[in-house]
Design a protein around this motif. Structure first.
Motif: not given
Length: 230
Positions: A86-114
């Motif tokens: 329900s919250s628009q902003m939440v605390d991230a549960p862990f660190n996420v770091r890119v390990e390959s030369e680059e990474a591509q990710l879809y980025k979605i507003e979490r409230d819209q996703f739910w």
């Protein structure tokens, strides 16, 4: 030689549901360079990220400031879904770091996703499966790490690397990703990389693995798995 990937437990139809959702939604794709962070543990975030291409690593930081690695991800899947819908902003549960030369990710507003998840039953089913499989994976990994001792924990991590990055070569199965002993130590809760060095040397002497251009070749996975209590 066939390798069953650990992150291929969801079947094709489940992933096709997610692919269809992303293709019809027209969501932006962001590109991150190696060693850049997507999220930081405990820092508020408002997005759901889905890995499209590349390799990322998740980790947490202990109260003593030590980093504990959780897993590598190199396949098309959700990076994380945060517990509060329900919250628009939440605390991230862990660190996420890119390990390959680059990474591509879809980025979605979490409230819209739910909102979309609650409206689309196939997507809702996929999310439930995501939570179920993620929970089972975490429980299994913790069981293996706690029950096997340090050497068994290292064998557990090598087995996971084998399943995640392995590809057949003439000598055996190449773990086609450079992972340092320090990183393996962080997966296993071992404070010293030199301890991992000794365990790696033991596996080399037992002819279970060999090194080539700073990458590991698994020559006897059965011997490695004999040290894992599952």
């Amino acid at each position: 030689m066939t390798i069953v990937k650990a992150n291929e437990s969801r079947d094709f139809m489940d992933k096709q549901v997610l692919r269809d959702y992303l293709e019809t939604g027209g969501f932006p794709v962001i590109t991150k360079k190696r060693k850049s962070y997507l999220t930081y543990e405990g820092i508020e975030d408002r997005y759901v990220y889905i890995l499209k291409k590349g390799i990322i690593k998740t980790s947490v930081i202990s109260k003593e400031g030590r980093e504990f690695n959780l897993r590598y991800m190199n396949n098309f899947e959700i990076v994380s879904l945060f517990k509060d819908e329900s919250s628009q902003m939440v605390d991230a549960p862990f660190n996420v770091r890119v390990e390959s030369e680059e990474a591509q990710l879809y980025k979605i507003e979490r409230d819209q996703f739910w909102i979309d998840v609650n409206r689309q039953m196939p997507l809702q089913h996929y999310v439930k499966e995501y939570y179920r499989i993620s929970l089972m994976y975490t429980m299994k990994k913790m069981q293996q790490m706690l029950m096997n001792g340090k050497f068994g924990a290292v064998c557990t991590q090598i087995n996971e690397l084998y399943e995640t990055f392995g590809r057949p070569v003439e000598e055996g199965i190449l773990i086609d990703f450079e992972v340092t002993n320090e990183e393996i130590a962080r997966f296993c809760g071992i404070t010293s990389a030199s301890s991992v060095n000794r365990m790696i040397q033991r596996l080399r002497e037992e002819q279970a693995i060999k090194m080539q251009d700073r990458k590991m070749i698994v020559t006897n996975i059965d011997l490695i798995r004999q040290n894992i209590i599952s």
